[in-house]
Design a protein around this motif. Structure first.
Motif, short mmCIF file in Angstrom:
data_model
loop_
_atom_site.label_atom_id
_atom_site.label_comp_id
_atom_site.label_asym_id
_atom_site.label_seq_id
_atom_site.Cartn_x
_atom_site.Cartn_y
_atom_site.Cartn_z
N GLY A 25 -75.81 -70.90 -45.80
CA GLY A 25 -74.96 -72.07 -45.63
C GLY A 25 -74.76 -72.87 -46.90
N ASP A 27 -72.87 -73.90 -50.65
CA ASP A 27 -71.50 -74.15 -51.06
C ASP A 27 -71.27 -73.57 -52.46
N ASN A 335 -68.83 -66.35 -51.55
CA ASN A 335 -67.78 -66.05 -50.58
C ASN A 335 -67.06 -67.28 -50.04
N ARG A 336 -67.51 -68.47 -50.43
CA ARG A 336 -66.80 -69.69 -50.04
C ARG A 336 -66.09 -70.31 -51.23
N PRO A 345 -65.43 -65.69 -45.82
CA PRO A 345 -66.89 -65.75 -45.69
C PRO A 345 -67.38 -65.39 -44.30
N LYS A 346 -68.63 -64.91 -44.24
CA LYS A 346 -69.33 -64.68 -42.99
C LYS A 346 -70.01 -65.99 -42.56
N PRO A 347 -70.47 -66.06 -41.30
CA PRO A 347 -71.08 -67.31 -40.82
C PRO A 347 -72.23 -67.83 -41.66
N GLN A 348 -73.05 -66.97 -42.28
CA GLN A 348 -74.20 -67.43 -43.06
C GLN A 348 -73.86 -67.76 -44.50
N ASP A 349 -72.67 -67.41 -44.94
CA ASP A 349 -72.32 -67.62 -46.35
C ASP A 349 -72.24 -69.10 -46.69
N ASP A 350 -72.52 -69.38 -47.98
CA ASP A 350 -73.03 -68.48 -48.99
C ASP A 350 -74.56 -68.38 -48.91
N ARG A 351 -75.11 -67.26 -49.45
CA ARG A 351 -76.54 -67.00 -49.27
C ARG A 351 -77.23 -66.70 -50.60
#
Length: 478
Positions: A25, A27, A335-336, A345-351
């Motif tokens: 999550g 930025d 990815n954001r 982005p995927k739900p957990q991005d960025d990681r």
């Protein structure tokens, strides 16, 4: 409590690595680096500096810099963290600032006081732009500060010795100029760069950079004092008559160049034995190619002997990498940011993700994919029957997207485009000569340009006639 099972595994020749998300999550983490407190320090493009406990996942915000201006690839970018001679922890960051219409890149130093960064000190401020600001800052083993600056989208900057853009700058940590710089009156240490996104020292003190090319020739360079790395006169290796005529005296060839481009980003030297297959290599994250690349160095660190590609398209854009003293590897996704890859982005991005030896094989196992070896701008022209969609994806899709919809405000849509559906000569001229952000593709063969142009004119609801090779040759002749 039992240690969490790996989310996925990475199979090397002998080693099996486990992959584990330790922060989610975020930025757009632009820089991740290992701090002297055994924490991962990271910047986020919005202006935040934080540190992360890699064992517990506990995250602590240290500072939010209100002066940061974020737009496209501008914002809070590179960072270096280290203890100096007074045993205090200092942080050096590179960020974009805007006042009225003036955009600058600032190099600023802070001191750690408890859980706060204090005593902001501006070391240097140079012209900036919405892109091509470079980004990386590193401390040398001897305690000097190196700053990789971009050309700020002005080609002339890179070869202008009076400009600090398109350079490697070398400074003392108080911002003063070392007496043993090539010019003791200037922070310029090396020149001739477009947009460097990776900078790392090896165990023996060699300095390497990754650099974005234009339409061709992303590069890895071994950096030497007073070196001139060619941009914009030479891209990659000197392989055209024009480049041979205009190359600067003493210009330095890259260790490696990629065409089609892969958008190399953060890079870290790996010297540990924890992952023996990667010992004495450069670990490189890529944005366009969405991969982790392992570039094995020779014993002297002067050549790249082999290349392996991992995690291609698995995590999306990989912006940066850091390595712990124990040899664990950490990746930061991007990815954001302003130009995400399809499906992200995927739900957990960025990681931030840890890679470390783990014999527990996960349900998902990744292995190396074979890279191509395109070392010259003419590499793709040897294809007997180039696949039009493949060539489009190699050269156009990162901006105009695989579905031709482009990126609003940055890259125009090709779907239902008046240019694409109008007079083919206008499209051919744009492909050959470029315009503003769009690079020129005249290095491609007539066959490849015919394939790209015809594919664009017949895809996504466009229903126009093909562009022939003789038509392209006619335009070249004009």
């Amino acid at each position: 409590m039992a240690e969490k099972a790996p989310e996925a595994s990475l199979q090397l020749d002998s080693s099996l690595l486990g992959m584990q998300t330790i922060a989610a999550g975020l930025d757009v983490p632009w820089e991740i680096c290992w701090g002297p407190d055994d924490r991962i320090w990271f910047t986020e493009q919005n202006g935040s500096i934080s540190r992360l406990d890699p064992t517990t996942g506990e995250k602590k915000l240290l500072l939010r810099i209100p002066e940061v201006w974020r737009h496209r690839s501008a914002g809070l970018l590179g960072m270096a963290v280290g203890k100096l001679i007074d045993n205090q922890v200092y942080v050096f960051v590179d960020f974009t600032h805007r006042h009225d219409s003036v955009i600058t890149s600032r190099l600023v130093r802070y001191r750690l006081d408890g859980d706060t960064l204090v005593e902001a000190r501006l070391l240097l401020e140079i012209p900036g732009n919405t892109g091509h600001n470079g980004s990386r800052v590193v401390l040398s083993p001897g305690g000097l500060l190196y700053w990789a600056t971009g050309d700020a989208a002005n080609l002339a900057n890179a070869q202008n010795r009076a400009s600090l853009n398109g350079k490697i700058l070398r400074l003392h940590t108080d911002g003063s100029i070392p007496a043993d710089n090539p010019d003791p009156q200037s922070p310029v240490w090396a020149m001739g760069f477009r947009n460097m996104q990776g900078l790392t020292f090896s165990a023996t003190g060699r300095l390497y950079a990754s650099e974005h090319g234009d339409a061709t020739d992303d590069e890895i360079n071994l950096l030497l004092p007073a070196g001139n790395y060619g941009w914009p006169l030479v891209e990659g290796f000197t392989h055209t008559d024009k480049e041979k005529q205009v190359q600067p005296a003493g210009s330095m060839p890259p260790l490696k160049a990629w065409t089609p481009t892969i958008a190399p980003a953060g890079m870290e030297y790996y010297g540990s034995d924890l992952i023996p297959e990667w010992t004495n290599s450069l670990l490189l994250g890529t944005l366009k190619d969405q991969s982790l690349r392992v570039l094995q160095l020779d014993a002297r660190g002067e050549q790249i002997s082999t290349e392996q590609v991992f995690l291609e398209k698995a995590l999306g854009r990989i912006r940066d990498i850091c390595v712990s003293p124990q040899g664990e590897v950490f990746l930061a996704t991007s990815n954001r940011d302003w130009n995400p890859a399809p499906g992200f982005p995927k739900p957990q991005d960025d990681r931030i993700i840890r890679l470390a030896p783990d014999q527990r094989r996960a349900a998902t196992v990744y292995s190396a994919t074979a890279p191509g070896d395109p070392t010259t701008a003419q590499a793709t022209t040897a294809q007997a029957n180039p696949n039009p969609e493949t060539i489009y994806n190699q050269y156009c899709a990162s901006c105009h997207k695989p579905d031709g919809r482009g990126l609003p405000g940055s890259f125009p849509a090709l779907k239902a485009s008046p240019l694409v559906n109008g007079d083919p000569q206008a499209l051919i001229h744009l492909l050959l000569k470029g315009k503003k952000q769009m690079p020129a593709f005249e290095f491609l063969s007539n066959q490849e340009l015919s394939a790209i142009g015809s594919f664009i004119r017949s895809s996504w609801g466009n229903n126009q006639t093909a562009i022939t090779e003789p038509t392209i040759q006619l335009s070249r002749n004009k």
